[in-house]
Design a protein around this motif. Structure first.
Motif, PDB file in Angstrom:
ATOM      1  N   THR A  78     -47.548   6.337 123.563  1.00 33.43           N
ATOM      2  CA  THR A  78     -47.140   5.476 124.663  1.00 33.43           C
ATOM      3  C   THR A  78     -48.350   5.219 125.555  1.00 33.43           C
ATOM      4  OG1 THR A  78     -46.553   7.270 126.159  1.00 33.43           O
ATOM      5  CG2 THR A  78     -44.839   6.493 124.667  1.00 33.43           C
ATOM      6  N   THR A  79     -48.308   4.117 126.266  1.00 30.53           N
ATOM      7  CA  THR A  79     -49.411   3.775 127.155  1.00 30.53           C
ATOM      8  C   THR A  79     -49.172   4.285 128.567  1.00 30.53           C
ATOM      9  OG1 THR A  79     -48.352   1.642 127.530  1.00 30.53           O
ATOM     10  CG2 THR A  79     -50.074   1.746 125.848  1.00 30.53           C
ATOM     11  N   THR A  80     -47.923   4.495 128.916  1.00 28.24           N
ATOM     12  CA  THR A  80     -47.602   4.977 130.254  1.00 28.24           C
ATOM     13  C   THR A  80     -46.521   6.035 130.163  1.00 28.24           C
ATOM     14  OG1 THR A  80     -45.995   3.194 130.522  1.00 28.24           O
ATOM     15  CG2 THR A  80     -48.207   2.797 131.380  1.00 28.24           C
ATOM     16  N   ASP A  81     -46.282   6.685 131.271  1.00 26.85           N
ATOM     17  CA  ASP A  81     -45.270   7.728 131.352  1.00 26.85           C
ATOM     18  C   ASP A  81     -43.895   7.105 131.190  1.00 26.85           C
ATOM     19  OD1 ASP A  81     -44.572  10.315 133.854  1.00 26.85           O
ATOM     20  OD2 ASP A  81     -43.781   9.939 131.842  1.00 26.85           O
ATOM     21  N   THR A  82     -43.206   7.427 130.117  1.00 23.69           N
ATOM     22  CA  THR A  82     -41.892   6.871 129.879  1.00 23.69           C
ATOM     23  C   THR A  82     -41.104   7.818 128.981  1.00 23.69           C
ATOM     24  OG1 THR A  82     -40.666   4.914 129.125  1.00 23.69           O
ATOM     25  CG2 THR A  82     -42.552   5.574 127.814  1.00 23.69           C
ATOM     26  N   HIS A  83     -39.802   7.624 128.908  1.00 29.07           N
ATOM     27  CA  HIS A  83     -38.969   8.322 127.928  1.00 29.07           C
ATOM     28  C   HIS A  83     -38.942   7.496 126.644  1.00 29.07           C
ATOM     29  CE1 HIS A  83     -36.923  11.531 130.333  1.00 29.07           C
ATOM     30  NE2 HIS A  83     -37.348  10.781 131.325  1.00 29.07           N
ATOM     31  N   VAL A  84     -39.077   8.171 125.511  1.00 31.22           N
ATOM     32  CA  VAL A  84     -38.973   7.541 124.207  1.00 31.22           C
ATOM     33  C   VAL A  84     -37.774   8.165 123.499  1.00 31.22           C
ATOM     34  CG1 VAL A  84     -40.099   7.158 121.987  1.00 31.22           C
ATOM     35  CG2 VAL A  84     -41.460   7.198 124.083  1.00 31.22           C
ATOM     36  N   GLN A  85     -36.919   7.329 122.939  1.00 31.17           N
ATOM     37  CA  GLN A  85     -35.696   7.829 122.304  1.00 31.17           C
ATOM     38  C   GLN A  85     -35.578   7.301 120.881  1.00 31.17           C
ATOM     39  OE1 GLN A  85     -32.649   6.533 125.041  1.00 31.17           O
ATOM     40  NE2 GLN A  85     -32.960   8.278 126.398  1.00 31.17           N
ATOM     41  N   PHE A  86     -35.065   8.148 119.991  1.00 32.08           N
ATOM     42  CA  PHE A  86     -34.822   7.778 118.601  1.00 32.08           C
ATOM     43  C   PHE A  86     -33.386   8.128 118.240  1.00 32.08           C
ATOM     44  CE2 PHE A  86     -39.037   6.805 116.992  1.00 32.08           C
ATOM     45  CZ  PHE A  86     -39.872   7.427 117.906  1.00 32.08           C
ATOM     46  N   ARG A  87     -32.824   7.378 117.297  1.00 37.79           N
ATOM     47  CA  ARG A  87     -31.515   7.721 116.742  1.00 37.79           C
ATOM     48  C   ARG A  87     -31.425   7.148 115.339  1.00 37.79           C
ATOM     49  NH1 ARG A  87     -27.187   3.650 119.859  1.00 37.79           N
ATOM     50  NH2 ARG A  87     -27.804   1.759 118.744  1.00 37.79           N
ATOM     51  N   PHE A  88     -30.461   7.648 114.553  1.00 37.35           N
ATOM     52  CA  PHE A  88     -30.175   7.097 113.231  1.00 37.35           C
ATOM     53  C   PHE A  88     -28.993   6.134 113.331  1.00 37.35           C
ATOM     54  CE2 PHE A  88     -33.037   9.602 110.871  1.00 37.35           C
ATOM     55  CZ  PHE A  88     -32.937  10.947 111.222  1.00 37.35           C
ATOM     56  N   THR A  89     -28.982   5.147 112.434  1.00 35.36           N
ATOM     57  CA  THR A  89     -27.765   4.401 112.165  1.00 35.36           C
ATOM     58  C   THR A  89     -27.483   4.509 110.669  1.00 35.36           C
ATOM     59  OG1 THR A  89     -28.809   2.253 111.691  1.00 35.36           O
ATOM     60  CG2 THR A  89     -28.289   2.752 113.999  1.00 35.36           C
ATOM     61  N   LEU A  95     -25.423   7.041 114.987  1.00 41.40           N
ATOM     62  CA  LEU A  95     -24.943   8.407 115.056  1.00 41.40           C
ATOM     63  C   LEU A  95     -25.084   8.892 116.494  1.00 41.40           C
ATOM     64  CD1 LEU A  95     -26.359   9.883 111.736  1.00 41.40           C
ATOM     65  CD2 LEU A  95     -24.250   8.614 112.183  1.00 41.40           C
ATOM     66  N   THR A  96     -24.348   9.915 116.830  1.00 38.15           N
ATOM     67  CA  THR A  96     -24.241  10.275 118.241  1.00 38.15           C
ATOM     68  C   THR A  96     -25.467  10.998 118.780  1.00 38.15           C
ATOM     69  OG1 THR A  96     -23.074  12.286 117.603  1.00 38.15           O
ATOM     70  CG2 THR A  96     -21.743  10.386 118.214  1.00 38.15           C
ATOM     71  N   PHE A  97     -26.156  11.756 117.923  1.00 39.65           N
ATOM     72  CA  PHE A  97     -27.275  12.555 118.425  1.00 39.65           C
ATOM     73  C   PHE A  97     -28.517  11.691 118.580  1.00 39.65           C
ATOM     74  CE2 PHE A  97     -29.451  16.338 119.446  1.00 39.65           C
ATOM     75  CZ  PHE A  97     -30.704  16.290 118.864  1.00 39.65           C
ATOM     76  N   GLU A  98     -29.164  11.816 119.729  1.00 40.44           N
ATOM     77  CA  GLU A  98     -30.408  11.106 119.978  1.00 40.44           C
ATOM     78  C   GLU A  98     -31.466  12.121 120.412  1.00 40.44           C
ATOM     79  OE1 GLU A  98     -27.936   7.383 122.028  1.00 40.44           O
ATOM     80  OE2 GLU A  98     -29.476   8.463 123.140  1.00 40.44           O
ATOM     81  N   THR A 112     -33.416  15.259 113.101  1.00 44.02           N
ATOM     82  CA  THR A 112     -32.686  15.729 111.921  1.00 44.02           C
ATOM     83  C   THR A 112     -31.205  15.683 112.214  1.00 44.02           C
ATOM     84  OG1 THR A 112     -34.511  17.221 111.370  1.00 44.02           O
ATOM     85  CG2 THR A 112     -32.408  17.624 110.282  1.00 44.02           C
ATOM     86  N   GLU A 113     -30.447  15.194 111.248  1.00 47.72           N
ATOM     87  CA  GLU A 113     -28.994  15.114 111.465  1.00 47.72           C
ATOM     88  C   GLU A 113     -28.277  15.092 110.118  1.00 47.72           C
ATOM     89  OE1 GLU A 113     -28.021  12.119 114.289  1.00 47.72           O
ATOM     90  OE2 GLU A 113     -25.912  12.696 114.417  1.00 47.72           O
ATOM     91  N   ALA A 114     -27.064  15.633 110.064  1.00 47.49           N
ATOM     92  CA  ALA A 114     -26.218  15.590 108.869  1.00 47.49           C
ATOM     93  C   ALA A 114     -25.019  14.696 109.153  1.00 47.49           C
ATOM     94  CB  ALA A 114     -25.751  16.994 108.486  1.00 47.49           C
ATOM     95  N   VAL A 115     -24.645  13.902 108.153  1.00 47.81           N
ATOM     96  CA  VAL A 115     -23.530  12.976 108.343  1.00 47.81           C
ATOM     97  C   VAL A 115     -22.710  12.893 107.065  1.00 47.81           C
ATOM     98  CG1 VAL A 115     -24.975  11.002 107.676  1.00 47.81           C
ATOM     99  CG2 VAL A 115     -22.929  10.626 109.031  1.00 47.81           C
ATOM    100  N   SER A 116     -21.393  12.843 107.199  1.00 50.77           N
ATOM    101  CA  SER A 116     -20.506  12.701 106.038  1.00 50.77           C
ATOM    102  C   SER A 116     -20.320  11.229 105.723  1.00 50.77           C
ATOM    103  CB  SER A 116     -19.143  13.335 106.341  1.00 50.77           C
ATOM    104  OG  SER A 116     -19.272  14.731 106.538  1.00 50.77           O
ATOM    105  N   VAL A 117     -20.419  10.893 104.433  1.00 50.56           N
ATOM    106  CA  VAL A 117     -20.260   9.507 104.018  1.00 50.56           C
ATOM    107  C   VAL A 117     -19.323   9.439 102.826  1.00 50.56           C
ATOM    108  CG1 VAL A 117     -22.526   8.787 104.855  1.00 50.56           C
ATOM    109  CG2 VAL A 117     -22.278   9.601 102.502  1.00 50.56           C
ATOM    110  N   ALA A 118     -18.746   8.279 102.631  1.00 54.70           N
ATOM    111  CA  ALA A 118     -17.914   8.022 101.458  1.00 54.70           C
ATOM    112  C   ALA A 118     -18.800   7.676 100.268  1.00 54.70           C
ATOM    113  CB  ALA A 118     -16.958   6.877 101.755  1.00 54.70           C
ATOM    114  N   ALA A 119     -18.234   7.719  99.075  1.00 56.04           N
ATOM    115  CA  ALA A 119     -18.980   7.338  97.878  1.00 56.04           C
ATOM    116  C   ALA A 119     -19.391   5.877  97.991  1.00 56.04           C
ATOM    117  CB  ALA A 119     -18.122   7.556  96.635  1.00 56.04           C
TER     118      ALA A 119
END
Lengths: 148, 136
Positions: A78-89, A95-98, A112-119
Protein backbone atom coordinates in the motif's frame (compact mmCIF):
# COMPACT_ATOMS: atom_id res chain seq x y z
CA UNK A 1 -6.75 -38.97 -12.52
CA UNK A 2 -8.43 -40.99 -9.81
CA UNK A 3 -12.15 -40.40 -9.38
CA UNK A 4 -14.44 -40.74 -6.42
CA UNK A 5 -17.13 -43.44 -6.58
CA UNK A 6 -20.00 -43.88 -4.16
CA UNK A 7 -19.65 -47.41 -2.79
CA UNK A 8 -22.45 -49.96 -2.73
CA UNK A 9 -24.18 -50.25 0.62
CA UNK A 10 -23.37 -53.91 1.30
CA UNK A 11 -25.25 -56.01 3.81
CA UNK A 12 -24.22 -59.24 5.58
CA UNK A 13 -24.18 -62.08 3.07
CA UNK A 14 -23.73 -59.86 0.00
CA UNK A 15 -21.03 -60.84 -2.45
CA UNK A 16 -18.17 -58.37 -2.75
CA UNK A 17 -17.52 -58.03 -6.45
CA UNK A 18 -14.58 -56.87 -8.56
CA UNK A 19 -16.53 -53.70 -9.22
CA UNK A 20 -16.80 -53.03 -5.49
CA UNK A 21 -13.07 -53.52 -4.98
CA UNK A 22 -12.22 -51.36 -8.00
CA UNK A 23 -14.36 -48.60 -6.55
CA UNK A 24 -12.69 -48.94 -3.15
CA UNK A 25 -9.22 -48.85 -4.70
CA UNK A 26 -10.17 -45.82 -6.78
CA UNK A 27 -11.40 -43.99 -3.72
CA UNK A 28 -8.20 -44.72 -1.82
CA UNK A 29 -6.17 -43.44 -4.76
CA UNK A 30 -8.36 -40.36 -4.86
CA UNK A 31 -7.65 -39.63 -1.20
CA UNK A 32 -3.92 -40.03 -1.82
CA UNK A 33 -4.10 -37.44 -4.62
CA UNK A 34 -6.81 -34.97 -3.67
CA UNK A 35 -8.66 -33.06 -6.33
CA UNK A 36 -7.09 -29.58 -6.52
CA UNK A 37 -7.19 -26.41 -8.60
CA UNK A 38 -4.84 -23.46 -8.39
CA UNK A 39 -3.94 -20.03 -9.70
CA UNK A 40 -0.43 -18.63 -9.19
CA UNK A 41 0.81 -15.32 -10.52
CA UNK A 42 3.93 -13.20 -10.13
CA UNK A 43 2.27 -10.21 -11.78
CA UNK A 44 0.28 -7.65 -9.88
CA UNK A 45 -3.26 -6.43 -9.48
CA UNK A 46 -4.15 -3.16 -7.79
CA UNK A 47 -7.31 -1.49 -6.57
CA UNK A 48 -8.59 1.71 -5.05
CA UNK A 49 -12.07 0.24 -4.60
CA UNK A 50 -13.70 0.60 -1.21
CA UNK A 51 -16.16 -2.18 -2.10
CA UNK A 52 -15.01 -5.75 -2.62
CA UNK A 53 -14.01 -6.40 -6.24
CA UNK A 54 -12.42 -9.34 -8.02
CA UNK A 55 -8.65 -9.37 -7.77
CA UNK A 56 -8.10 -11.50 -10.86
CA UNK A 57 -7.05 -14.47 -8.72
CA UNK A 58 -9.45 -17.36 -9.32
CA UNK A 59 -9.65 -21.10 -9.84
CA UNK A 60 -12.31 -23.53 -11.04
CA UNK A 61 -12.76 -26.99 -9.54
CA UNK A 62 -15.16 -29.84 -10.23
CA UNK A 63 -16.22 -31.36 -6.94
CA UNK A 64 -17.88 -34.62 -6.02
CA UNK A 65 -19.72 -32.78 -3.28
CA UNK A 66 -18.24 -32.14 0.15
CA UNK A 67 -15.74 -29.75 1.67
CA UNK A 68 -13.32 -27.52 -0.23
CA UNK A 69 -10.27 -26.08 1.51
CA UNK A 70 -9.38 -22.63 0.17
CA UNK A 71 -5.86 -21.25 0.69
CA UNK A 72 -4.69 -17.84 -0.53
CA UNK A 73 -1.44 -15.95 0.05
CA UNK A 74 0.06 -12.82 -1.50
CA UNK A 75 2.42 -9.95 -0.88
CA UNK A 76 0.41 -6.76 -0.52
CA UNK A 77 1.73 -3.23 -0.92
CA UNK A 78 0.00 0.00 0.00
CA UNK A 79 1.11 3.57 -0.54
CA UNK A 80 -0.57 4.99 2.54
CA UNK A 81 -1.88 3.88 5.89
CA UNK A 82 -5.09 2.00 5.18
CA UNK A 83 -6.96 -1.22 5.96
CA UNK A 84 -6.70 -3.92 3.30
CA UNK A 85 -9.33 -6.66 3.25
CA UNK A 86 -9.62 -9.97 1.39
CA UNK A 87 -12.41 -12.52 1.10
CA UNK A 88 -13.35 -15.55 -1.01
CA UNK A 89 -16.39 -15.93 -3.20
CA UNK A 90 -17.69 -19.29 -4.40
CA UNK A 91 -19.83 -19.08 -7.52
CA UNK A 92 -20.27 -15.38 -6.87
CA UNK A 93 -21.41 -15.76 -3.27
CA UNK A 94 -19.09 -14.19 -0.68
CA UNK A 95 -17.96 -16.31 2.25
CA UNK A 96 -18.40 -14.77 5.66
CA UNK A 97 -14.80 -14.73 6.89
CA UNK A 98 -12.67 -11.78 5.85
CA UNK A 99 -9.09 -10.90 6.66
CA UNK A 100 -8.33 -7.30 7.54
CA UNK A 101 -4.95 -5.76 8.08
CA UNK A 102 -3.90 -2.18 8.51
CA UNK A 103 -0.49 -1.07 7.27
CA UNK A 104 1.41 1.31 5.13
CA UNK A 105 4.12 -0.37 3.12
CA UNK A 106 4.34 -4.08 2.38
CA UNK A 107 3.30 -7.28 4.11
CA UNK A 108 2.38 -10.90 3.43
CA UNK A 109 -1.29 -11.68 3.78
CA UNK A 110 -2.99 -15.05 3.82
CA UNK A 111 -6.55 -16.32 4.01
CA UNK A 112 -7.72 -19.88 4.65
CA UNK A 113 -11.28 -21.13 4.76
CA UNK A 114 -13.28 -24.37 4.37
CA UNK A 115 -16.62 -24.43 2.60
CA UNK A 116 -19.17 -27.16 1.82
CA UNK A 117 -20.26 -27.41 -1.80
CA UNK A 118 -22.58 -29.57 -3.85
CA UNK A 119 -21.33 -31.87 -6.60
CA UNK A 120 -20.47 -29.93 -9.73
CA UNK A 121 -18.11 -27.26 -11.03
CA UNK A 122 -17.41 -24.27 -8.81
CA UNK A 123 -15.50 -21.03 -9.33
CA UNK A 124 -13.53 -19.66 -6.40
CA UNK A 125 -12.38 -16.04 -6.55
CA UNK A 126 -10.37 -13.79 -4.27
CA UNK A 127 -11.76 -10.30 -3.76
CA UNK A 128 -10.07 -7.31 -2.16
CA UNK A 129 -10.65 -3.72 -1.17
CA UNK A 130 -9.23 -0.80 0.80
CA UNK A 131 -11.17 1.08 3.42
CA UNK A 132 -9.96 4.62 2.71
CA UNK A 133 -8.59 6.78 -0.08
CA UNK A 134 -5.61 4.62 -0.94
CA UNK A 135 -4.54 1.76 -3.18
CA UNK A 136 -3.32 -1.77 -2.60
CA UNK A 137 -1.26 -3.87 -5.01
CA UNK A 138 -0.96 -7.62 -4.69
CA UNK A 139 1.99 -9.51 -6.21
CA UNK A 140 3.23 -13.09 -6.05
CA UNK A 141 -0.24 -14.37 -5.32
CA UNK A 142 -1.27 -17.99 -4.99
CA UNK A 143 -4.70 -19.62 -4.64
CA UNK A 144 -5.12 -23.34 -4.02
CA UNK A 145 -8.49 -25.06 -3.84
CA UNK A 146 -8.39 -28.58 -2.44
CA UNK A 147 -11.22 -31.06 -2.06
CA UNK A 148 -11.20 -32.65 1.34
CA UNK B 1 -21.04 -4.25 -9.06
CA UNK B 2 -20.81 -3.40 -12.76
CA UNK B 3 -17.28 -3.30 -14.05
CA UNK B 4 -16.18 -1.41 -17.16
CA UNK B 5 -12.89 -2.66 -18.56
CA UNK B 6 -10.71 -0.40 -20.71
CA UNK B 7 -7.31 -1.27 -22.12
CA UNK B 8 -4.77 1.11 -20.63
CA UNK B 9 -1.29 0.65 -19.21
CA UNK B 10 1.07 2.99 -17.35
CA UNK B 11 -1.35 4.59 -14.92
CA UNK B 12 -0.86 6.12 -11.49
CA UNK B 13 -3.87 4.47 -9.99
CA UNK B 14 -4.56 6.84 -7.10
CA UNK B 15 -4.26 9.93 -9.29
CA UNK B 16 -6.49 8.40 -11.94
CA UNK B 17 -8.92 7.35 -9.21
CA UNK B 18 -9.20 10.99 -8.10
CA UNK B 19 -9.87 12.11 -11.65
CA UNK B 20 -12.41 9.35 -12.21
CA UNK B 21 -14.23 10.19 -8.97
CA UNK B 22 -14.34 13.84 -10.06
CA UNK B 23 -16.18 12.57 -13.14
CA UNK B 24 -18.50 9.99 -11.58
CA UNK B 25 -18.67 10.88 -7.89
CA UNK B 26 -20.37 8.28 -5.69
CA UNK B 27 -21.39 6.16 -8.69
CA UNK B 28 -18.11 4.23 -8.53
CA UNK B 29 -16.39 2.34 -5.72
CA UNK B 30 -12.98 2.77 -7.34
CA UNK B 31 -10.59 1.42 -9.96
CA UNK B 32 -8.51 -1.70 -10.43
CA UNK B 33 -5.74 -2.60 -12.82
CA UNK B 34 -3.59 -5.59 -13.71
CA UNK B 35 -1.16 -3.40 -15.63
CA UNK B 36 -2.86 -3.68 -19.02
CA UNK B 37 -6.59 -3.41 -18.34
CA UNK B 38 -8.14 -0.71 -16.22
CA UNK B 39 -11.40 -1.67 -14.49
CA UNK B 40 -13.88 0.96 -13.33
CA UNK B 41 -16.32 -0.37 -10.72
CA UNK B 42 -19.79 1.13 -10.97
CA UNK B 43 -22.49 0.52 -8.34
CA UNK B 44 -25.18 0.62 -11.04
CA UNK B 45 -25.19 -0.30 -14.75
CA UNK B 46 -23.09 2.13 -16.80
CA UNK B 47 -24.17 3.66 -20.11
CA UNK B 48 -22.41 4.32 -23.42
CA UNK B 49 -22.17 7.95 -22.27
CA UNK B 50 -20.35 6.76 -19.16
CA UNK B 51 -17.94 4.76 -21.30
CA UNK B 52 -17.14 7.82 -23.38
CA UNK B 53 -16.66 9.95 -20.28
CA UNK B 54 -14.39 7.34 -18.70
CA UNK B 55 -12.30 7.13 -21.84
CA UNK B 56 -11.97 10.93 -21.76
CA UNK B 57 -10.63 10.82 -18.22
CA UNK B 58 -8.16 8.11 -19.18
CA UNK B 59 -7.04 9.99 -22.29
CA UNK B 60 -6.26 13.05 -20.15
CA UNK B 61 -4.27 11.03 -17.60
CA UNK B 62 -0.65 12.07 -18.10
CA UNK B 63 1.50 10.67 -15.27
CA UNK B 64 5.24 10.94 -14.75
CA UNK B 65 7.03 7.95 -13.25
CA UNK B 66 10.14 8.69 -11.21
CA UNK B 67 12.84 6.11 -10.54
CA UNK B 68 16.11 6.71 -8.77
CA UNK B 69 19.27 4.64 -8.38
CA UNK B 70 22.00 5.53 -5.92
CA UNK B 71 25.66 4.60 -6.15
CA UNK B 72 27.27 6.17 -3.13
CA UNK B 73 26.70 9.90 -3.37
CA UNK B 74 25.81 9.71 -7.06
CA UNK B 75 22.24 9.23 -8.16
CA UNK B 76 20.66 8.63 -11.54
CA UNK B 77 17.13 9.97 -11.78
CA UNK B 78 14.89 8.78 -14.59
CA UNK B 79 11.63 10.51 -15.43
CA UNK B 80 9.25 8.66 -17.75
CA UNK B 81 6.15 10.32 -19.21
CA UNK B 82 4.76 7.40 -21.23
CA UNK B 83 1.64 9.04 -22.65
CA UNK B 84 2.98 12.64 -22.89
CA UNK B 85 -0.51 13.87 -23.70
CA UNK B 86 0.53 17.51 -24.05
CA UNK B 87 3.77 16.81 -25.92
CA UNK B 88 6.00 18.23 -23.19
CA UNK B 89 9.66 18.55 -24.14
CA UNK B 90 11.18 18.97 -20.68
CA UNK B 91 10.51 18.42 -16.98
CA UNK B 92 11.88 20.21 -13.93
CA UNK B 93 13.12 18.16 -11.01
CA UNK B 94 12.46 19.16 -7.43
CA UNK B 95 14.80 18.09 -4.67
CA UNK B 96 13.25 18.31 -1.23
CA UNK B 97 10.59 20.57 -2.79
CA UNK B 98 13.17 22.96 -4.24
CA UNK B 99 13.08 23.27 -8.03
CA UNK B 100 16.25 22.54 -9.95
CA UNK B 101 17.63 25.62 -11.75
CA UNK B 102 17.34 23.98 -15.14
CA UNK B 103 14.80 21.66 -16.68
CA UNK B 104 15.70 18.26 -18.08
CA UNK B 105 14.87 17.50 -21.68
CA UNK B 106 12.43 14.72 -22.51
CA UNK B 107 13.67 12.51 -25.32
CA UNK B 108 11.22 9.87 -26.46
CA UNK B 109 9.23 10.64 -23.30
CA UNK B 110 12.21 9.92 -21.01
CA UNK B 111 14.40 12.38 -19.11
CA UNK B 112 17.52 11.48 -17.14
CA UNK B 113 19.42 13.53 -14.60
CA UNK B 114 22.45 12.97 -12.39
CA UNK B 115 22.43 14.24 -8.82
CA UNK B 116 25.12 14.13 -6.16
CA UNK B 117 24.13 14.04 -2.52
CA UNK B 118 25.37 12.17 0.53
CA UNK B 119 22.09 12.83 2.28
CA UNK B 120 18.74 11.19 1.72
CA UNK B 121 16.67 13.37 -0.60
CA UNK B 122 13.14 13.39 -1.99
CA UNK B 123 12.76 13.68 -5.73
CA UNK B 124 9.67 15.14 -7.39
CA UNK B 125 8.75 17.29 -10.35
CA UNK B 126 7.68 20.91 -10.50
CA UNK B 127 5.09 20.49 -13.22
CA UNK B 128 1.52 19.59 -12.30
CA UNK B 129 1.49 16.06 -13.71
CA UNK B 130 0.41 13.10 -11.57
CA UNK B 131 3.52 11.60 -10.00
CA UNK B 132 4.76 9.96 -6.83
CA UNK B 133 7.80 11.40 -5.11
CA UNK B 134 10.74 9.10 -4.50
CA UNK B 135 12.96 9.30 -1.43
CA UNK B 136 16.45 7.92 -1.86
Amino acid sequence: MATWTTLNNLSTGDLVTETDMDALRGNIEYLLNPNTASDYSSSYDSTTSTSFVDSGVEAEITSYGGVLLLLFQCRAQTTTDTHVQFRFTVDGDPLTFEIDERFPGEDVMSLTEAVSVAAGTHTVKVQFRVTSAASVSIINSGLTVMEG
Amino acid sequence: MYTLGITQSDVLLEALDTAMRNQFGDRISGLSTNGTTLRIHFFEPYTPTDETAAQGVIDAHDPVFITAERDGDNMTITLTKPHNVDGATALTLTIDDVAAPDSTALVNNVATAQIESADEITIGILEDYPHQEVTI
